[in-house]
Design a protein around this motif. Structure first.
Motif, PDB file in Angstrom:
ATOM      1  N   UNK A 122      38.630  45.601  36.485  1.00 60.95           N
ATOM      2  CA  UNK A 122      38.095  45.736  37.717  1.00 60.95           C
ATOM      3  C   UNK A 122      36.798  44.893  37.725  1.00 60.95           C
ATOM      4  N   UNK A 127      41.565  40.015  38.311  1.00 56.68           N
ATOM      5  CA  UNK A 127      42.528  38.765  38.401  1.00 56.68           C
ATOM      6  C   UNK A 127      42.234  37.918  39.815  1.00 56.68           C
ATOM      7  N   UNK A 128      41.752  38.736  40.839  1.00 51.86           N
ATOM      8  CA  UNK A 128      41.478  38.019  42.130  1.00 51.86           C
ATOM      9  C   UNK A 128      40.435  36.771  41.958  1.00 51.86           C
ATOM     10  N   UNK A 159      51.812  35.022  41.596  1.00 43.72           N
ATOM     11  CA  UNK A 159      50.989  35.161  42.476  1.00 43.72           C
ATOM     12  C   UNK A 159      50.329  36.366  42.442  1.00 43.72           C
ATOM     13  N   UNK A 160      48.953  36.207  43.073  1.00 45.19           N
ATOM     14  CA  UNK A 160      48.343  37.435  43.160  1.00 45.19           C
ATOM     15  C   UNK A 160      48.781  38.530  44.246  1.00 45.19           C
ATOM     16  N   UNK A 161      48.390  39.783  43.919  1.00 48.95           N
ATOM     17  CA  UNK A 161      48.562  40.865  44.739  1.00 48.95           C
ATOM     18  C   UNK A 161      47.678  40.767  45.845  1.00 48.95           C
ATOM     19  N   UNK A 162      48.330  41.137  47.247  1.00 51.95           N
ATOM     20  CA  UNK A 162      47.320  41.245  48.243  1.00 51.95           C
ATOM     21  C   UNK A 162      46.718  42.728  48.447  1.00 51.95           C
ATOM     22  N   UNK A 185      31.329  55.940  44.333  1.00 50.98           N
ATOM     23  CA  UNK A 185      32.631  56.026  43.837  1.00 50.98           C
ATOM     24  C   UNK A 185      32.898  56.969  42.900  1.00 50.98           C
ATOM     25  N   UNK A 235      44.401  45.965  47.679  1.00 50.54           N
ATOM     26  CA  UNK A 235      43.287  46.338  47.048  1.00 50.54           C
ATOM     27  C   UNK A 235      43.517  47.050  45.897  1.00 50.54           C
ATOM     28  N   UNK A 236      42.342  47.315  45.190  1.00 50.20           N
ATOM     29  CA  UNK A 236      42.160  48.227  43.908  1.00 50.20           C
ATOM     30  C   UNK A 236      42.742  49.529  44.465  1.00 50.20           C
ATOM     31  N   UNK A 270      47.299  31.287  46.528  1.00 48.65           N
ATOM     32  CA  UNK A 270      47.177  32.135  45.367  1.00 48.65           C
ATOM     33  C   UNK A 270      47.974  33.294  45.629  1.00 48.65           C
ATOM     34  N   UNK A 271      48.310  33.908  46.807  1.00 48.62           N
ATOM     35  CA  UNK A 271      49.054  34.883  46.988  1.00 48.62           C
ATOM     36  C   UNK A 271      50.288  34.618  47.409  1.00 48.62           C
ATOM     37  N   UNK A 286      42.586  37.686  50.462  1.00 48.62           N
ATOM     38  CA  UNK A 286      43.539  38.758  49.939  1.00 48.62           C
ATOM     39  C   UNK A 286      43.969  39.487  51.077  1.00 48.62           C
ATOM     40  N   UNK A 298      32.407  43.219  35.003  1.00 47.96           N
ATOM     41  CA  UNK A 298      33.871  43.332  34.627  1.00 47.96           C
ATOM     42  C   UNK A 298      34.046  44.376  33.795  1.00 47.96           C
ATOM     43  N   UNK A 299      34.781  45.488  34.041  1.00 46.76           N
ATOM     44  CA  UNK A 299      35.139  46.591  32.983  1.00 46.76           C
ATOM     45  C   UNK A 299      36.431  47.232  33.046  1.00 46.76           C
ATOM     46  N   UNK A 350      30.376  52.176  32.570  1.00 52.95           N
ATOM     47  CA  UNK A 350      30.638  51.190  31.851  1.00 52.95           C
ATOM     48  C   UNK A 350      29.198  50.417  31.180  1.00 52.95           C
ATOM     49  N   UNK A 358      32.783  33.979  36.372  1.00 52.75           N
ATOM     50  CA  UNK A 358      33.536  35.255  36.022  1.00 52.75           C
ATOM     51  C   UNK A 358      33.618  35.434  34.515  1.00 52.75           C
ATOM     52  N   UNK A 359      33.402  34.477  33.798  1.00 56.00           N
ATOM     53  CA  UNK A 359      32.987  34.576  32.475  1.00 56.00           C
ATOM     54  C   UNK A 359      31.909  35.233  31.882  1.00 56.00           C
ATOM     55  N   UNK A 393      34.960  47.181  44.432  1.00 56.16           N
ATOM     56  CA  UNK A 393      35.658  46.967  43.393  1.00 56.16           C
ATOM     57  C   UNK A 393      36.912  46.409  43.549  1.00 56.16           C
ATOM     58  N   UNK A 394      37.259  45.123  42.934  1.00 58.33           N
ATOM     59  CA  UNK A 394      38.528  44.419  43.189  1.00 58.33           C
ATOM     60  C   UNK A 394      38.973  44.182  41.726  1.00 58.33           C
ATOM     61  N   UNK A 395      40.426  43.933  41.656  1.00 61.18           N
ATOM     62  CA  UNK A 395      41.129  43.605  40.462  1.00 61.18           C
ATOM     63  C   UNK A 395      40.355  42.256  40.066  1.00 61.18           C
ATOM     64  N   UNK A 419      42.826  49.558  34.205  1.00 60.32           N
ATOM     65  CA  UNK A 419      42.801  48.501  35.059  1.00 60.32           C
ATOM     66  C   UNK A 419      41.566  47.547  34.787  1.00 60.32           C
ATOM     67  N   UNK A 470      41.060  52.477  46.980  1.00 61.84           N
ATOM     68  CA  UNK A 470      39.986  51.955  47.939  1.00 61.84           C
ATOM     69  C   UNK A 470      40.701  51.296  49.045  1.00 61.84           C
ATOM     70  N   UNK A 526      33.211  44.304  40.178  1.00 61.09           N
ATOM     71  CA  UNK A 526      32.383  44.261  41.082  1.00 61.09           C
ATOM     72  C   UNK A 526      32.398  42.877  41.839  1.00 61.09           C
ATOM     73  N   UNK A 532      26.734  43.429  30.124  1.00 66.66           N
ATOM     74  CA  UNK A 532      26.436  42.584  29.079  1.00 66.66           C
ATOM     75  C   UNK A 532      25.223  42.512  28.363  1.00 66.66           C
TER      76      UNK A 532
END
Lengths: 418, 418
Positions: free
Chosen positions: B79, B53-54, A5-8, A113, A10-11, B290-291, B91, B70-71, A71, B64-65, B49-51, B77, A14, B81, A74
Motif C-alpha cells: 500500500x 499498483x495504482x 488492468x488495474x482494479x477499480x 487508521x 479501493x484498498x 489503465x483500468x 479509479x 509505500x509499505x 512501518x 513512486x520509487x 491509503x491506496x494499493x 498487501x 476503506x 500513502x 526511508x
C-alpha cells in the motif's frame, strides 16, 4: 481489455466517497463543527503520520500491537498512521503549553487508521471529531463536553429518546481495584476486559484467569454494588440544569484507553439497533507527563463518522442529497457557448452556483442530465436568448417557468430556493 | 523529568496546525471550495491509503520509487500513502462510469504524502485541492479549469499582476519528439527532464546523455522555434472573453506526470519571490484505460496549501486571525456559574459563539485571557447580573460598553460585528 488492468476497488476496508457519500460526510462534519464553534472550540490539526513511540505506552496494547498501521520510513524512522487523536493533542499542548491560554477548547475533524477486520460499524479508515478542554479539572468542564456531545446529537435532529449518555468514573474503578486487591500491574488489562464485558460471553472465566477466582468475584461484586457516587450525582444535576435529560449513571462504563483518570462516558443508540456504543470520551489528567511536562487536566471525546451514519440511518435522520449547482445552463447551440459562459460568470458574482453544460448534446439530453444530477433549475441558452436578453428559468421538479432578464435571475432563484 | 520522556516534535517534515495555523488552512480551503461550488463542482474523496499498483505505471518513476510512502500491511498487501489525487479519481470514475452523468465536475481537498527532503515550499505531508472535469474533450473544459484556478486566486485577493498562467500542450511536445526522432521509450524521461529544465544547470548535458547530441539539439531547437499553436491561440481568446487576462503561451511548460495528453498549465508568482510554479494541471485523456476502461477525456489541476501560503504571504494577502468565539462570559463568582452556562446556552440558540471561562480566576485574569485569545466581546457574569437580568457587553478593542437584557445581547453583537 488488457489482462493486467488495474482494479477499480479501493484498498480493503476503506471507503470511496462519491459525491452523494461526500455530501453526507460534509453534512455530518458541518454539524459537528458548528456545534463546537458555538461552544467556543478552536479548530486544530496534526499530521496523520506520527512517531510510533507516541502510542506505545498509553493508547492500548491491542491497538498498537495488533491494529496499528506501523512501518519504517526511508530514513529508518518508525512511524504510525494515527489510530486516535488524543496523543497528538497532548503532544501539541505539551510543546507550547506556555503560549496557549488555558483552559483551552480545541476540536479537530480528521481521518484515522486501524487494521481491523472490516465489519458493520468498523472500517480501516474512519473519520472522527475530537473535542477537548485542556487546563480545567472542574466538573463544569466534564459537564460541558457531555453537553457539547448532546448538542451535536440534537443538531442532527435526534431526540433525547433516541440516545442515552452513560457516565461513570475511573476513580470508582480504582477504588474497586483497591477494595478487591487487584495489583497495579493487572489493572490496565482488567480495565480493557471490563470495557468489553457486555460483548464477551466468557467474561467471568477470562477475568478469573487474569485475577484469580477470589479477586475476580470480589471485584465484580464491588462494581455491581456501587451504583453511583457523589461526583456522578452532581454531574447529573449540572447536566439536567443545562438541558441534558438523557444522562444516566452506569458504573459498567470503563472505556478501553489506558489514559483516563476520571469521568468516562459512552453514548448509545437507544433503539437497540446499534449495540456497540456510538462514541465516548472522558477525563485524562496525566497524559502530558509522558512528555516530561507537569500534568495538565484535560477532558474530551471522539465521535466517529461510521457509527454516526448508522445512527442517522436507523432514526431516519439522513439528509436528502442536494447537489452543489443551483442552476445548469443548457447550451442550445455552440454559437451561444461564449454567451452562456459570460452569463454563468455574472451569476457566480451574485453567488449563484452555476454549471454550464459542456456535453454539446441535444437540449433534451442536457435537461435530462440536470435532472439526473438533481439540479433544481435550468436555463436553455441559445441564439434567441443571446439576442433578446430574455431567459426562461425552469424549475425541474415543478415544471414552473419564469422568463426574465439576466439581472433578475439570481433574485428569482434565491426567493424560490429560500 | 524522566529520561525516556517523549518528544513533543511532530514527525519530520510534517506540520502541526495550532489554532492560528488551522485558521489559515480553513481560510484557504473555504475559498477553494466556494469557488469550485460556484462553478458547479461536486465534492468527493477517496482513502489516503491506496494499493501501490495504482501509481506504478503513470504517476512518475521518481515519485513512486524514491518519494512515496509505500509499505506492506499486516495482510501482506502493498500500500501507498497517496502522493497525488488523479489516479484515485480515475479509479473511482472507472468503477462507476455508467452511473455518473458526464461531463462530471468533481473536486476534493485532502492530504498527500511524499518522502522529500523538507525545504521551502516542500513538506512531507501537504494538502491539495483537486478539481477536474471528466467526460469532455472540449477546449471549453480546458478553459474552464484555468478560469476556475484564476477565480480562486482572485478570491484570495490576488491581482492579475500578482500571478501568471503559463500554458502549453503535450501534443506540441509529441510533435517535437517526432520531428527530432526521439524514440517512444525515451519520451517519458525526456518530458521529466524538460519539466525541470529551468531548475537545472546541466540540462543540456543531461539531455544529450539521454538522447545523443544530435537529437537533443534538434529537440531543443524545435521547441525554441515553436512559440504557439492554433489551439493555444484559441484558448487564449476564450480565456480573454471569460475575463482571464494573465494567461500566456509558454511552450517550455511540460509538467512532470506521465499521464498528460493535451493542454498543460502552471501558475507562477509574478513577483519572482517564489521561483517554482505555484500549482498546475492539464488534460489526461487516456488514464482510464489503465483500468481496462474505454478512454474518457479529462482535464483538471491540483493546488497545494504550502505554495499558496507562501504566495499569500509574499503579497500581503494573509487574513487576520479571528477566533471562533465572538463572546466570552467571564464568571465573577462560582455561584453564578450555572446562570452563566444558561445564558451561554440561550445565546448559542441565537447563533452566537460563546465560550464560558472555566478558569475560576480573578475577573481581571479572565478578561486578559479573552484579550489574549482575541475574542472581541466579554460579559462579566456575577450575582449582580444574575439577580438584575442586566448584562454589560464590553468590546475589548474599543472599550465601549453597553448594558442590556439577555434577549438583546445577540442583536447588539451582530450589529457590531457586521
Amino acid at each position: 481489455m488488457s489482462k493486467d488492468k488495474l482494479s477499480t476497488e479501493p484498498y480493503k476496508g476503506v471507503r470511496d466517497f462519491y459525491p452523494e457519500d461526500q455530501f453526507l460526510q460534509d453534512y455530518i462534519f458541518e454539524h459537528m463543527s458548528r456545534a463546537c464553534e458555538l461552544f467556543g472550540y478552536e479548530a486544530y490539526n496534526a499530521s496523520l503520520l506520527e512517531p510510533t513511540d507516541l502510542y506505545r505506552s498509553k493508547t492500548s496494547d491491542e491497538i498498537i500491537n495488533e491494529q496499528s498501521y506501523t512501518f519504517t520510513d526511508r530514513g529508518k524512522r518508525e512511524v504510525t498512521l494515527r489510530p486516535e487523536m488524543t496523543p497528538s493533542l497532548a503532544r501539541m499542548i505539551a510543546g507550547k503549553s506556555r503560549e496557549i491560554p488555558m483552559p483551552a477548547r480545541w476540536y479537530s475533524i480528521g481521518n484515522f487508521f486501524r487494521y481491523e477486520r472490516p465489519q458493520k460499524g468498523r472500517v480501516r479508515e474512519f473519520w472522527q471529531l475530537n473535542a477537548d478542554i485542556i487546563g480545567s479539572s472542574s466538573i463544569e468542564a466534564d459537564a460541558e463536553v457531555i453537553a457539547l456531545a448532546h448538542n451535536i446529537m440534537r443538531s442532527f435532529g435526534a431526540d433525547e429518546r433516541n440516545f442515552e449518555i452513560r457516565v461513570s468514573d475511573r476513580r470508582l474503578l480504582e477504588a474497586a481495584y483497591e477494595a478487591a486487591g487487584v495489583a497495579a500491574e493487572d489493572r490496565a488489562v482488567t480495565t480493557r476486559l471490563l470495557d468489553r464485558r457486555a460483548k464477551m460471553e466468557d467474561f467471568d472465566t477470562k477475568l478469573a484467569a487474569e485475577l484469580g477466582e477470589n479477586r475476580a468475584s470480589a471485584l465484580v461484586s464491588y462494581l455491581d454494588r456501587t451504583t453511583s457516587t457523589a461526583y456522578l450525582e452532581q454531574l447529573h444535576t449540572i447536566l439536567k440544569a443545562r438541558g441534558v435529560g438523557n444522562m444516566i449513571v452506569d458504573t459498567k462504563i470503563t472505556r478501553g484507553f489506558d489514559y483516563y483518570t476520571g469521568m468516562v462516558f459512552e453514548v448509545f443508540d437507544a433503539s437497540g439497533q446499534n449495540a456497540r456504543s456510538l462514541f465516548g470520551g472522558g477525563r485524562y489528567d496525566n497524559l502530558l507527563t509522558l512528555f516530561g511536562h507537569d500534568p495538565i487536566p484535560a477532558v474530551g471525546f471522539g465521535m466517529g463518522d461510521v457509527t454516526m451514519r448508522d445512527f442517522l440511518e436507523t432514526h431516519n435522520l439522513m439528509p436528502d442529497y442536494v447537489p452543489t449547482s443551483e442552476l445548469m445552463l443548457c447550451v442550445v447551440d455552440e454559437s451561444a457557448m461564449s454567451h452562456a459562459q459570460k452569463l454563468a460568470q455574472d451569476l457566480r458574482r451574485e453567488d449563484v452556483a452555476v454549471a454550464v453544460n459542456l456535453s454539446a448534446k441535444k437540449l433534451g439530453d442536457q435537461i435530462r442530465q440536470a435532472d439526473k444530477m438533481k439540479i433544481p433549475y435550468i436555463i436553455a441558452v441559445g441564439e434567441k436568448e443571446r439576442d433578446s436578453g430574455q431567459y426562461t428559468v425552469k424549475n425541474l421538479s415543478t415544471g414552473h417557468e419564469l422568463t426574465t432578464t439576466a439581472d433578475r435571475i439570481s433574485e428569482h432563484l434565491f426567493s424560490s430556493l429560500g
